[in-house]
Design a protein around this motif. Structure first.
Motif, short mmCIF file in Angstrom:
data_model
loop_
_atom_site.label_atom_id
_atom_site.label_comp_id
_atom_site.label_asym_id
_atom_site.label_seq_id
_atom_site.Cartn_x
_atom_site.Cartn_y
_atom_site.Cartn_z
N SER A 196 84.70 67.75 54.16
CA SER A 196 84.65 67.60 55.58
C SER A 196 86.03 66.63 55.88
O SER A 196 86.42 66.52 56.56
CB SER A 196 83.50 67.39 56.28
OG SER A 196 83.12 66.08 56.09
N GLU A 199 89.78 68.11 56.12
CA GLU A 199 90.01 68.45 56.94
C GLU A 199 90.20 67.25 58.02
O GLU A 199 91.06 67.60 59.35
CB GLU A 199 88.60 68.42 57.28
CG GLU A 199 88.00 70.08 56.81
CD GLU A 199 89.39 71.39 56.56
OE1 GLU A 199 89.40 71.76 57.26
OE2 GLU A 199 89.50 71.75 55.36
N GLU A 200 90.94 66.29 57.62
CA GLU A 200 90.95 65.04 58.02
C GLU A 200 92.36 64.99 58.09
O GLU A 200 92.89 65.56 56.90
CB GLU A 200 90.89 64.04 57.85
CG GLU A 200 89.20 63.08 57.67
CD GLU A 200 88.83 63.21 59.46
OE1 GLU A 200 89.72 63.00 60.18
OE2 GLU A 200 88.05 62.82 59.99
#
Length: 320
Positions: A196, A199-200
């Motif tokens: 996750s 995905e920044e």
């Protein structure tokens, strides 16, 4: 001997080398023999090649078992290129289908699987010793994107279609097989960073910039070799053609300088953006720094290996 000089290029990252480099390579040679991935007459040539240096520069922190698996994976990418070279698009898609089944761990079809499929299943089994399901999915998705991009490239060749610069750069992110190479760091547990976080926006952009730097450098160094074999999927050639289409005279040397500026601009943006990475708190910040170092090592590894490799100096021996 080069007829177009390589321009000076900026890449201020230190070289690192895995201490298991020479110990790991014989295992990959035996893996190639065990799965019959090359004919016996091609093994001495393959054994003498320098592909293992790329893995050793890119993953200096991997242990011996991990480095062997990385070597095997890089070898598989090389063999995909060899087996798919000049295949028509429809044939290429048919060749890829059983490999995708093996990659995703799906049950084999009715037809017996070939050496590459068997090798792919072996790699997946060994990767799952280290990987989470989330990381394995990322790896499979990125490798499938590479497969599809190879079909796109084959269709262009079949139709004598030269893409524009923007389309080429966008697809080159996949055709270079760079992203699955990055994903190996997470698959093998060399970085403990949640997918996750990747995905920044700032991390995604750093990833994209590293990918661009690698493929830009590859196109710059491989231009003359690709011209010799008539492969015009190269950014330098495409820049020249796009300039000519727009009514601007442009030599290959001029296009090379434009590609070199693009390369250095990507590196500069990477350095500027790297300094702006926010904090997520420890221990995640340490893992983010480790992931960024993977990107740095990959860029340095690709340049150093490419400059030393016989791949860009002399025509390669046939695989069969």
């Amino acid at each position: 001997m080069r007829t177009i000089a390589l321009p000076p290029l900026r890449l201020p990252f230190p070289q690192k080398l895995n201490p298991h480099n020479h110990q790991a390579w014989p295992h990959t040679v035996e893996w190639v023999k065990r799965f019959n991935l090359l004919p016996e007459k091609a093994i001495p040539y393959f054994r003498a090649q320098d592909y293992h240096w790329l893995s050793a520069y890119a993953f200096p922190e991997a242990d011996l078992e991990q480095l062997i698996l990385i070597n095997d994976c890089m070898t598989a990418f090389y063999l995909f290129d060899k087996h798919w070279d000049d295949a028509p698009p429809d044939a290429l898609e048919s060749m890829q289908a059983p490999l995708l089944d093996a990659l995703w761990g799906r049950p084999p079809g009715d037809a017996p699987e070939g050496p590459l499929e068997n090798a792919m299943r072996d790699m997946r089994r060994r990767m799952m010793k280290y990987s989470t399901d989330a990381w394995m999915t990322r790896f499979c998705e990125s490798l499938e994107a590479y497969f599809k991009a190879c079909v796109w490239e084959a269709k262009n060749k079949s139709n004598s279609q030269v893409p524009d610069v923007a389309s080429y750069i966008r697809m080159r992110e996949a055709t270079g097989a760079v992203q699955p190479s990055f994903e190996l760091a997470g698959v093998l547990g060399l970085v403990q960073i949640p997918p996750s976080v990747l995905e920044e926006p700032i991390i995604k952009r750093l990833n994209q910039l590293a990918n661009h730097e690698i493929t830009l450098f590859n196109d710059i160094i491989s231009l003359e070799k690709e011209m010799r074999v008539g492969d015009m999927h190269n950014l330098v050639f495409i820049i020249q053609k796009q300039n000519e289409k727009n009514g601007t005279e442009c030599s290959l040397e001029g296009a090379m300088k434009q590609a070199a500026k693009m390369h250095d601009d990507e590196v500069l943006e990477f350095l500027e953006l790297e300094a702006k990475v926010p904090s997520w708190g420890e221990p995640l910040d340490t893992e983010v720094r480790r992931y960024i170092d993977v990107l740095r090592c990959w860029m340095r590894a690709n340049m150093d290996w490419s400059l030393m490799s016989t791949r860009y100096k002399t025509p390669e021996a046939p695989a069969a």
